[in-house]
Design a protein around this motif. Structure first.
Motif, PDB file in Angstrom:
ATOM      1  N   ALA A   1      -5.955   8.840 -11.621  1.00 20.43           N
ATOM      2  CA  ALA A   1      -6.259   8.345 -10.287  1.00 20.43           C
ATOM      3  C   ALA A   1      -6.411   9.494  -9.303  1.00 20.43           C
ATOM      4  CB  ALA A   1      -5.144   7.398  -9.820  1.00 20.43           C
ATOM      5  N   ARG A   2      -7.348   9.337  -8.380  1.00 21.30           N
ATOM      6  CA  ARG A   2      -7.584  10.365  -7.377  1.00 21.30           C
ATOM      7  C   ARG A   2      -6.544  10.284  -6.273  1.00 21.30           C
ATOM      8  NH1 ARG A   2     -13.233  10.521  -4.160  1.00 21.30           N
ATOM      9  NH2 ARG A   2     -12.312   8.717  -3.108  1.00 21.30           N
ATOM     10  N   SER A   3      -6.114  11.441  -5.789  1.00 23.67           N
ATOM     11  CA  SER A   3      -5.148  11.477  -4.695  1.00 23.67           C
ATOM     12  C   SER A   3      -5.765  10.889  -3.432  1.00 23.67           C
ATOM     13  CB  SER A   3      -4.722  12.922  -4.422  1.00 23.67           C
ATOM     14  OG  SER A   3      -4.042  13.010  -3.188  1.00 23.67           O
ATOM     15  N   PRO A   4      -5.043   9.990  -2.740  1.00 18.99           N
ATOM     16  CA  PRO A   4      -5.543   9.449  -1.470  1.00 18.99           C
ATOM     17  C   PRO A   4      -5.811  10.531  -0.428  1.00 18.99           C
ATOM     18  CG  PRO A   4      -3.691   8.154  -2.274  1.00 18.99           C
ATOM     19  CD  PRO A   4      -3.765   9.380  -3.144  1.00 18.99           C
ATOM     20  N   LEU A   5      -5.190  11.691  -0.584  1.00 21.49           N
ATOM     21  CA  LEU A   5      -5.415  12.783   0.346  1.00 21.49           C
ATOM     22  C   LEU A   5      -6.867  13.259   0.342  1.00 21.49           C
ATOM     23  CD1 LEU A   5      -2.357  15.228   0.143  1.00 21.49           C
ATOM     24  CD2 LEU A   5      -3.188  13.983   2.141  1.00 21.49           C
ATOM     25  N   VAL A   6      -7.545  13.072  -0.781  1.00 25.30           N
ATOM     26  CA  VAL A   6      -8.929  13.530  -0.878  1.00 25.30           C
ATOM     27  C   VAL A   6      -9.789  12.851   0.182  1.00 25.30           C
ATOM     28  CG1 VAL A   6     -10.987  13.626  -2.337  1.00 25.30           C
ATOM     29  CG2 VAL A   6      -8.743  14.080  -3.327  1.00 25.30           C
ATOM     30  N   ASP A   7      -9.631  11.552   0.324  1.00 28.39           N
ATOM     31  CA  ASP A   7     -10.417  10.813   1.316  1.00 28.39           C
ATOM     32  C   ASP A   7     -10.056  11.246   2.734  1.00 28.39           C
ATOM     33  OD1 ASP A   7     -11.757   9.337  -0.641  1.00 28.39           O
ATOM     34  OD2 ASP A   7     -10.158   7.833  -0.711  1.00 28.39           O
TER      35      ASP A   7
ATOM     36  N   ILE B   1      -2.413  21.778  -4.721  1.00 26.68           N
ATOM     37  CA  ILE B   1      -2.096  22.904  -5.593  1.00 26.68           C
ATOM     38  C   ILE B   1      -3.371  23.313  -6.317  1.00 26.68           C
ATOM     39  CG2 ILE B   1      -0.834  23.711  -7.623  1.00 26.68           C
ATOM     40  CD1 ILE B   1       1.513  22.051  -6.819  1.00 26.68           C
ATOM     41  N   THR B   2      -3.749  24.575  -6.134  1.00 27.77           N
ATOM     42  CA  THR B   2      -4.955  25.103  -6.760  1.00 27.77           C
ATOM     43  C   THR B   2      -4.568  26.175  -7.759  1.00 27.77           C
ATOM     44  OG1 THR B   2      -6.278  24.652  -4.784  1.00 27.77           O
ATOM     45  CG2 THR B   2      -7.156  26.260  -6.346  1.00 27.77           C
TER      46      THR B   2
ATOM     47  N   MET C   1       2.180  14.455 -11.648  1.00 27.13           N
ATOM     48  CA  MET C   1       3.299  14.765 -10.755  1.00 27.13           C
ATOM     49  C   MET C   1       3.206  13.986  -9.444  1.00 27.13           C
ATOM     50  SD  MET C   1       3.748  18.851 -11.482  1.00 27.13           S
ATOM     51  CE  MET C   1       4.202  19.399 -13.143  1.00 27.13           C
ATOM     52  N   THR C   2       4.341  13.852  -8.774  1.00 31.03           N
ATOM     53  CA  THR C   2       4.449  13.045  -7.564  1.00 31.03           C
ATOM     54  C   THR C   2       4.688  13.935  -6.348  1.00 31.03           C
ATOM     55  OG1 THR C   2       5.384  11.209  -8.834  1.00 31.03           O
ATOM     56  CG2 THR C   2       5.709  11.170  -6.451  1.00 31.03           C
TER      57      THR C   2
ATOM     58  N   ARG D   1       0.803   9.463  -1.435  1.00 31.58           N
ATOM     59  CA  ARG D   1      -0.418  10.190  -1.108  1.00 31.58           C
ATOM     60  C   ARG D   1      -0.888  11.148  -2.190  1.00 31.58           C
ATOM     61  NH1 ARG D   1       2.098  13.347   4.055  1.00 31.58           N
ATOM     62  NH2 ARG D   1       2.756  15.322   3.107  1.00 31.58           N
ATOM     63  N   GLY D   2      -0.096  11.345  -3.220  1.00 28.81           N
ATOM     64  CA  GLY D   2      -0.545  12.146  -4.346  1.00 28.81           C
ATOM     65  C   GLY D   2      -0.656  13.625  -4.021  1.00 28.81           C
TER      66      GLY D   2
END
Length: 233
Positions: free
Chosen positions: A2-8, A97-98, A117-118, A125-126
């Protein structure tokens, strides 16, 4: 995964700057962070170097954890074999995290582990998973990693120290990257960013632009931050 909601959230406010804390005045760090917040900055960039992946030795997870701020913590790991270090940076409150494609033989495994990870700040928000590429790394390395990252960080300098000049070939690389990732990942450009070139970098299609010394120049950080965020609009 699942994509992190932070992306949007990050895409909605793009383009924006992520300000590197390494070049701040650490004797007045609290007020330095308040300056960023008042200038409308959302992202605080941590350049984590281990002295092995690149020449400098900078900071670790305790520093990331120790900085109390409303800014999102954007952690760029320029370290060898990051898999065993992920837990510590997640616990420190990293929102992004990159990791570097060049940092390990098993980068796919690292990204997979990170995806499970949470977020320690807010479990809903991932964590945005980023993959970073050095200037000499072909974009083709991204293909087998498709679906395992949500951000691509394009380095416009060789990693290791600040104040380097923006590598001109980065412009063509970012244009090609846009065609590769399209709307599947955020694009971040890091290195050699100044007040003079940030507007042209944004026009390449970058969602996030990392800058450090151009903001924290020891003279006018608030003015610098406002000028640079204004240039993106």
């Amino acid at each position: 995964m699942a994509r992190s909601p932070l992306v949007d959230r990050l895409r909605a406010s793009a383009p924006q700057i992520s300000v590197g804390v390494l070049t701040a005045d650490w004797l007045t760090l609290g007020s330095q962070l308040e300056i960023l917040e008042s200038a409308g900055v959302e992202l605080l960039h941590f350049d984590v170097m281990d002295g092995m992946f690149c020449p400098m030795l900078t900071m670790g997870a305790p520093v990331v954890a120790g900085l109390k701020t409303r800014l999102l913590k954007d952690v760029h790991l320029m370290i060898e074999d990051p898999l065993s270090k992920l837990d510590a940076f997640v616990a420190a409150g990293a929102d992004i995290i990159t990791v570097h494609a060049e940092s390990t033989r098993h980068i796919h495994r690292v990204l997979q582990a990170l995806g499970k990870m949470t977020n320690a700040n807010d479990s809903n928000r991932g964590i945005v998973r980023g993959i970073a590429l050095n200037p000499g790394t072909p974009l083709e390395v991204l293909e087998p990693l498709a679906g395992e990252f949500e951000l691509v960080l394009m380095l416009a300098v060789n990693p290791g120290w600040g104040g380097q000049k923006f590598i001109a070939s980065t412009c063509d690389r970012v244009k090609r990257l846009r065609e590769i990732v399209r709307d599947t990942a955020l694009i971040c450009v890091d290195g050699g960013v100044t007040r003079d070139n940030i507007g042209s970098i944004a026009r390449l299609g970058a969602d996030i632009i990392v800058t450090g010394s151009a903001v924290f120049d020891g003279k006018a950080p608030l003015e610098n931050a406002r000028v640079m965020t204004g240039a993106l609009r």
